[in-house]
Design a protein around this motif. Sequence first.
Motif, PDB file in Angstrom:
ATOM      1  N   ALA A   8       0.830  -1.202   0.000  1.00  0.00           N
ATOM      2  CA  ALA A   8       0.000   0.000   0.000  1.00  0.00           C
ATOM      3  C   ALA A   8       0.867   1.256   0.000  1.00  0.00           C
ATOM      4  CB  ALA A   8      -0.925  -0.003   1.213  1.00  0.00           C
ATOM      5  N   LEU A   9       1.912   1.258   0.819  1.00  0.00           N
ATOM      6  CA  LEU A   9       2.818   2.411   0.869  1.00  0.00           C
ATOM      7  C   LEU A   9       3.551   2.593  -0.453  1.00  0.00           C
ATOM      8  CD1 LEU A   9       4.347   1.978   4.452  1.00  0.00           C
ATOM      9  CD2 LEU A   9       2.656   3.668   3.725  1.00  0.00           C
ATOM     10  N   ALA A  10       3.983   1.479  -1.064  1.00  0.00           N
ATOM     11  CA  ALA A  10       4.682   1.560  -2.348  1.00  0.00           C
ATOM     12  C   ALA A  10       3.760   2.126  -3.429  1.00  0.00           C
ATOM     13  CB  ALA A  10       5.200   0.187  -2.756  1.00  0.00           C
ATOM     14  N   GLY A  11       2.492   1.680  -3.435  1.00  0.00           N
ATOM     15  CA  GLY A  11       1.539   2.194  -4.415  1.00  0.00           C
ATOM     16  C   GLY A  11       1.283   3.682  -4.243  1.00  0.00           C
ATOM     17  N   LEU A  15       2.175   6.879  -6.756  1.00  0.00           N
ATOM     18  CA  LEU A  15       1.240   7.944  -7.114  1.00  0.00           C
ATOM     19  C   LEU A  15       1.870   9.310  -6.877  1.00  0.00           C
ATOM     20  CD1 LEU A  15      -2.246   6.774  -5.732  1.00  0.00           C
ATOM     21  CD2 LEU A  15      -1.588   7.077  -8.122  1.00  0.00           C
ATOM     22  N   ASP A  16       2.535   9.458  -5.725  1.00  0.00           N
ATOM     23  CA  ASP A  16       3.204  10.719  -5.413  1.00  0.00           C
ATOM     24  C   ASP A  16       4.344  11.019  -6.384  1.00  0.00           C
ATOM     25  OD1 ASP A  16       2.055  12.281  -3.456  1.00  0.00           O
ATOM     26  OD2 ASP A  16       2.921  11.166  -1.791  1.00  0.00           O
ATOM     27  N   SER A  17       4.931   9.980  -6.966  1.00  0.00           N
ATOM     28  CA  SER A  17       6.073  10.188  -7.864  1.00  0.00           C
ATOM     29  C   SER A  17       5.667  10.849  -9.170  1.00  0.00           C
ATOM     30  CB  SER A  17       6.755   8.845  -8.162  1.00  0.00           C
ATOM     31  OG  SER A  17       5.957   8.049  -9.035  1.00  0.00           O
ATOM     32  N   THR A  18       4.369  10.933  -9.455  1.00  0.00           N
ATOM     33  CA  THR A  18       3.902  11.533 -10.706  1.00  0.00           C
ATOM     34  C   THR A  18       3.430  12.968 -10.516  1.00  0.00           C
ATOM     35  OG1 THR A  18       1.642  10.682 -10.374  1.00  0.00           O
ATOM     36  CG2 THR A  18       3.184   9.281 -11.574  1.00  0.00           C
ATOM     37  N   SER A  19       3.758  13.576  -9.378  1.00  0.00           N
ATOM     38  CA  SER A  19       3.292  14.937  -9.126  1.00  0.00           C
ATOM     39  C   SER A  19       4.144  15.952  -9.871  1.00  0.00           C
ATOM     40  CB  SER A  19       3.325  15.237  -7.621  1.00  0.00           C
ATOM     41  OG  SER A  19       4.655  15.353  -7.167  1.00  0.00           O
ATOM     42  N   PHE A  20       3.713  17.184  -9.816  1.00  0.00           N
ATOM     43  CA  PHE A  20       4.412  18.285 -10.495  1.00  0.00           C
ATOM     44  C   PHE A  20       5.853  18.410 -10.014  1.00  0.00           C
ATOM     45  CE2 PHE A  20       5.591  22.789 -10.717  1.00  0.00           C
ATOM     46  CZ  PHE A  20       5.356  23.067 -12.055  1.00  0.00           C
ATOM     47  N   GLY A  21       6.031  18.358  -8.693  1.00  0.00           N
ATOM     48  CA  GLY A  21       7.358  18.576  -8.138  1.00  0.00           C
ATOM     49  C   GLY A  21       8.289  17.391  -8.242  1.00  0.00           C
ATOM     50  N   THR A  22       7.730  16.166  -8.278  1.00  0.00           N
ATOM     51  CA  THR A  22       8.584  14.977  -8.281  1.00  0.00           C
ATOM     52  C   THR A  22       8.838  14.406  -9.673  1.00  0.00           C
ATOM     53  OG1 THR A  22       6.634  13.597  -7.855  1.00  0.00           O
ATOM     54  CG2 THR A  22       7.945  14.267  -5.948  1.00  0.00           C
ATOM     55  N   ALA A 185      11.315   6.951   5.152  1.00  0.00           N
ATOM     56  CA  ALA A 185      12.466   7.209   4.272  1.00  0.00           C
ATOM     57  C   ALA A 185      12.334   6.409   2.972  1.00  0.00           C
ATOM     58  CB  ALA A 185      13.763   6.850   4.992  1.00  0.00           C
ATOM     59  N   GLY A 186      11.926   5.140   3.080  1.00  0.00           N
ATOM     60  CA  GLY A 186      11.727   4.328   1.887  1.00  0.00           C
ATOM     61  C   GLY A 186      10.654   4.909   0.986  1.00  0.00           C
ATOM     62  N   TYR A 187       9.579   5.432   1.579  1.00  0.00           N
ATOM     63  CA  TYR A 187       8.506   6.068   0.810  1.00  0.00           C
ATOM     64  C   TYR A 187       9.067   7.233  -0.008  1.00  0.00           C
ATOM     65  CZ  TYR A 187       3.969   8.247  -0.148  1.00  0.00           C
ATOM     66  OH  TYR A 187       2.877   8.784  -0.770  1.00  0.00           O
ATOM     67  N   CYS A 188       9.871   8.072   0.640  1.00  0.00           N
ATOM     68  CA  CYS A 188      10.419   9.243  -0.043  1.00  0.00           C
ATOM     69  C   CYS A 188      11.376   8.832  -1.163  1.00  0.00           C
ATOM     70  CB  CYS A 188      11.133  10.145   0.962  1.00  0.00           C
ATOM     71  SG  CYS A 188      10.022  10.896   2.185  1.00  0.00           S
ATOM     72  N   ILE A 189      12.112   7.736  -0.965  1.00  0.00           N
ATOM     73  CA  ILE A 189      13.018   7.251  -2.012  1.00  0.00           C
ATOM     74  C   ILE A 189      12.226   6.747  -3.214  1.00  0.00           C
ATOM     75  CG2 ILE A 189      14.692   5.447  -2.592  1.00  0.00           C
ATOM     76  CD1 ILE A 189      15.753   5.722   0.282  1.00  0.00           C
ATOM     77  N   VAL A 190      11.179   5.950  -2.959  1.00  0.00           N
ATOM     78  CA  VAL A 190      10.336   5.447  -4.052  1.00  0.00           C
ATOM     79  C   VAL A 190       9.680   6.608  -4.790  1.00  0.00           C
ATOM     80  CG1 VAL A 190       8.274   4.085  -4.601  1.00  0.00           C
ATOM     81  CG2 VAL A 190       9.938   3.220  -2.942  1.00  0.00           C
ATOM     82  N   MET A 191       9.337   7.657  -4.049  1.00  0.00           N
ATOM     83  CA  MET A 191       8.659   8.809  -4.624  1.00  0.00           C
ATOM     84  C   MET A 191       9.524   9.523  -5.665  1.00  0.00           C
ATOM     85  SD  MET A 191       6.971  11.904  -2.463  1.00  0.00           S
ATOM     86  CE  MET A 191       8.588  12.498  -1.983  1.00  0.00           C
ATOM     87  N   ILE A 192      10.841   9.546  -5.471  1.00  0.00           N
ATOM     88  CA  ILE A 192      11.719  10.219  -6.438  1.00  0.00           C
ATOM     89  C   ILE A 192      12.390   9.227  -7.387  1.00  0.00           C
ATOM     90  CG2 ILE A 192      12.162  12.141  -4.866  1.00  0.00           C
ATOM     91  CD1 ILE A 192      14.948  10.889  -4.354  1.00  0.00           C
ATOM     92  N   LEU A 193      12.131   7.930  -7.202  1.00  0.00           N
ATOM     93  CA  LEU A 193      12.812   6.908  -7.999  1.00  0.00           C
ATOM     94  C   LEU A 193      12.549   7.030  -9.498  1.00  0.00           C
ATOM     95  CD1 LEU A 193      14.720   4.531  -7.744  1.00  0.00           C
ATOM     96  CD2 LEU A 193      12.743   3.030  -7.431  1.00  0.00           C
ATOM     97  N   PRO A 194      11.286   7.253  -9.955  1.00  0.00           N
ATOM     98  CA  PRO A 194      11.083   7.406 -11.401  1.00  0.00           C
ATOM     99  C   PRO A 194      11.915   8.533 -12.008  1.00  0.00           C
ATOM    100  CG  PRO A 194       8.989   7.006 -10.321  1.00  0.00           C
ATOM    101  CD  PRO A 194       9.991   7.220  -9.230  1.00  0.00           C
ATOM    102  N   ALA A 195      12.029   9.662 -11.292  1.00  0.00           N
ATOM    103  CA  ALA A 195      12.845  10.767 -11.798  1.00  0.00           C
ATOM    104  C   ALA A 195      14.318  10.377 -11.856  1.00  0.00           C
ATOM    105  CB  ALA A 195      12.659  12.007 -10.912  1.00  0.00           C
TER     106      ALA A 195
END
Length: 252
Positions: A8-11, A15-22, A185-195
Amino acid sequence: MSATLVLALAGLALLDSTSFGTLLIPIWLLLTPGRVRAGRMAVYLTTVAGLYFCLGVLLVLGADAVLRSVRAALADVDPTHFRVGQLVLGLIVIALSYVLEARVRSRSGTPGRMRRWRAAAMSGAVPDGGDEGGREARGGGARGLMSLALVATALEAVTMVPYLAALGLLANAGQNWQVTGGALAGYCIVMILPAVLLGAVRIAAHDRAEPVLQRINDWFTRNSAKALGWSVGGIGIGMALNAAVALLSPPA
């Protein structure tokens, strides 16, 4: 920590990784003419991830205290009433998704504003609030990129529904601070991983990756409001369906 919570956290992080800032601003950084400056990407993404992590720590601290109070207040509440409240809240979140989508669509539809943000990202500067014909950005270098990350994160505060949902899951999981901090911390890493992955592809493929990045940029610019609406609406639908199933299921 259960596998269901991790998924759930990874999903939510994706989702957060597709935002304007990330995603969109990093793509603009990668589309800057000339050699890709990995250091600029690193400064920007590290600042974004750090800001989200610090904000998450503060919110989880508050959420933990709030959840304890809520549990105490709801201890004697009938489960049916609780589920009805959850159903109503889910429907409110679904309605909120339409409001947020309309707001983002109206803001992103301003060409001058989008040009100023793009110029700021490519120059590593802070967006200027002046008119379209005036100076488009001020500042520069690492300080400008860090300020840009701060501004982007602040402007996205009203659309952090996936992030807030993740923080709620973490606060409700009852884990110790080591596990909670590691998960955040893992959430924040996954959030910027696509970039980060797009940056690696751009560095490896050089100019051959530019048309792909440009297509992603064009698609994201056209559909960012719709993507936000679907992501927020999906959370509301999940809440509402969970409550509806619980209400319709026979008591054990």
